[in-house]
Design an enzyme around this catalytic site. Structure first.
Site, PDB file in Angstrom:
ATOM      1  N   GLY A 108      52.453  36.758  24.467  1.00 23.22           N
ATOM      2  CA  GLY A 108      53.329  35.592  24.315  1.00 23.22           C
ATOM      3  C   GLY A 108      53.789  35.407  22.886  1.00 23.22           C
TER       4      GLY A 108
ATOM      5  N   GLY B  86      61.202  41.636  19.022  1.00 22.63           N
ATOM      6  CA  GLY B  86      60.452  42.881  19.263  1.00 22.63           C
ATOM      7  C   GLY B  86      60.070  42.983  20.738  1.00 22.63           C
ATOM      8  CG  HIS B  87      57.199  40.231  22.338  1.00 22.58           C
ATOM      9  ND1 HIS B  87      57.091  39.230  21.399  1.00 22.58           N
ATOM     10  CD2 HIS B  87      55.971  40.789  22.428  1.00 22.58           C
ATOM     11  CE1 HIS B  87      55.852  39.183  20.939  1.00 22.58           C
ATOM     12  NE2 HIS B  87      55.150  40.113  21.547  1.00 22.58           N
TER      13      HIS B  87
ATOM     14  CD  GLN C  26      44.149  42.178  22.768  1.00 21.17           C
ATOM     15  OE1 GLN C  26      44.268  42.594  23.909  1.00 21.17           O
ATOM     16  NE2 GLN C  26      45.140  42.243  21.879  1.00 21.17           N
TER      17      GLN C  26
ATOM     18  N   GLY D 200      55.220  48.722  21.866  1.00 21.99           N
ATOM     19  CA  GLY D 200      55.970  48.859  20.614  1.00 21.99           C
ATOM     20  C   GLY D 200      55.288  49.820  19.652  1.00 21.99           C
ATOM     21  CD  GLN D 201      55.303  54.241  16.513  1.00 23.00           C
ATOM     22  OE1 GLN D 201      55.151  54.645  17.665  1.00 23.00           O
ATOM     23  NE2 GLN D 201      54.526  54.641  15.520  1.00 23.00           N
TER      24      GLN D 201
ATOM     25  CD  GLN E 134      48.697  47.489  21.877  1.00 20.03           C
ATOM     26  OE1 GLN E 134      47.856  46.615  21.753  1.00 20.03           O
ATOM     27  NE2 GLN E 134      49.973  47.233  21.997  1.00 20.03           N
TER      28      GLN E 134
ATOM     29  CB  SER F 196      54.130  40.185  13.587  1.00 19.59           C
ATOM     30  OG  SER F 196      52.843  39.715  13.931  1.00 19.59           O
TER      31      SER F 196
END
Ligand code: AMP
Length: 279
Positions: A31, A36-37, A61, A147-148, A153, A185
């Site tokens: 969320g 980016g999302h 996490q 995403g890069q 990840q 971010s």
């Protein structure tokens, strides 16, 4: 747009879609959605019949001293962004439905999870791999979008898909940045004005690396030193790591070569930011 909260309900819905030969694209998120999302959602929209976005701040996490409690949760704005982006399903589970009483299975990839971010975030990638596998199983995704920006990840998920023969295609999308180069971010909102200004140095250090490599520098130590020196000029920046690694194994490399990953994590106050480039 459907909002589904229960894993079993989404699993049943996804099964019906699959029986009707519909392809499913999954975009896992925590969320606080930004461009980016949205770039991941946009790719998923183009490449699948159905797009499912999960919004779940995965407690497994986060370590006890991390920002789980204060992580931004602008839910109605997120839902509006999903609606506008043409998302079909938002999966919005509660932690107790994802990890019910007695939950005890985890996916662990110790070799790659202990490197880079794993050094300061022990257990983080175990939590990530576990939730992502659960999301794959619940949604029966054909394609999954990451995403890069979170390079490690993406490597962990890629390894998991290959090791466990998961029937999912991984799609890793480019980093979306602000005009001044700072990678978008959800955690950027934590930065104060000075920190936000200084944080641009992450991208500047990566650009410097690219420029030095373009001019023939191949010695990793010398390259990383130049990056460190640039970042150290900013008092609010505290380097966690800067490294050049092999893109598949994430092991450090002595000489820069085509396809290597230059990655860094830097703290500004309590906010830890990451960024990277692939050469
Ligand atoms: P998060 O909500 O931070 O867990 O991120 C969800 C997904 O969005 C992950 O696959 C991230 O790598 C990706 N992502 C986050 N920030 C960016 C960005 N600036 N550009 C591209 N993808 C991103």
């Amino acid at each position: 747009m459907k909002i589904i909260r229960l894993p079993a309900k989404l699993a049943a819905y996804a099964l019906r879609l699959k029986r009707n030969q519909q392809s499913i694209g999954l975009v896992p998120t925590m969320g606080a959605l930004h461009d980016g999302h949205l770039s991941l959602i946009c790719s998923a929209r183009k490449e699948n019949d159905f797009v499912c976005v999960s919004i779940f701040i995965n407690p497994k996490q986060f370590s006890a001293r991390e920002d789980f409690k204060k992580y931004p949760r602008p839910l109605s704005k997120d839902l509006e962004l999903c609606r506008k982006a043409g998302v079909d399903i938002v999966f919005l589970p509660e932690a107790e439905d994802i990890y019910p009483e007695g939950f005890g299975s985890f996916v662990d990839l110790p070799a790659i999870s202990s490197l880079l971010c794993g050094k300061t975030r022990p257990g983080h990638f175990r939590g990530v791999a576990t939730i992502v596998l659960k999301l794959f199983n619940i949604t029966r995704a054909d394609n999954a979008y990451f995403g890069q920006k979170d390079a490690q990840q993406a490597v962990v998920i890629s390894r998991m898909i290959s090791d466990l023969n998961l029937p999912v295609k991984l799609r890793v999308m480019p980093i979306v940045r602000c005009n001044d180069g700072l990678a978008l971010s959800s955690r950027n909102v934590y930065l104060n004005k000075q920190q936000r200004q200084d944080a641009v140095v992450l991208y500047q250090a990566l650009c410097l690396a690219r420029c030095l490599i373009d001019h023939g520098l191949v010695d990793t130590q010398r390259l990383l030193l130049r990056m460190r020196q640039l970042i150290a000029k900013h008092q609010t920046a505290k380097i966690d790591y800067i490294t050049a690694v092999d893109l598949n194994s994430l092991k450090p490399i002595k000489r820069i070569s085509q396809g290597c990953l230059i990655a860094l994590a830097v703290k500004f106050g309590k906010t830890r930011l990451i960024d990277n480039i692939v050469i």
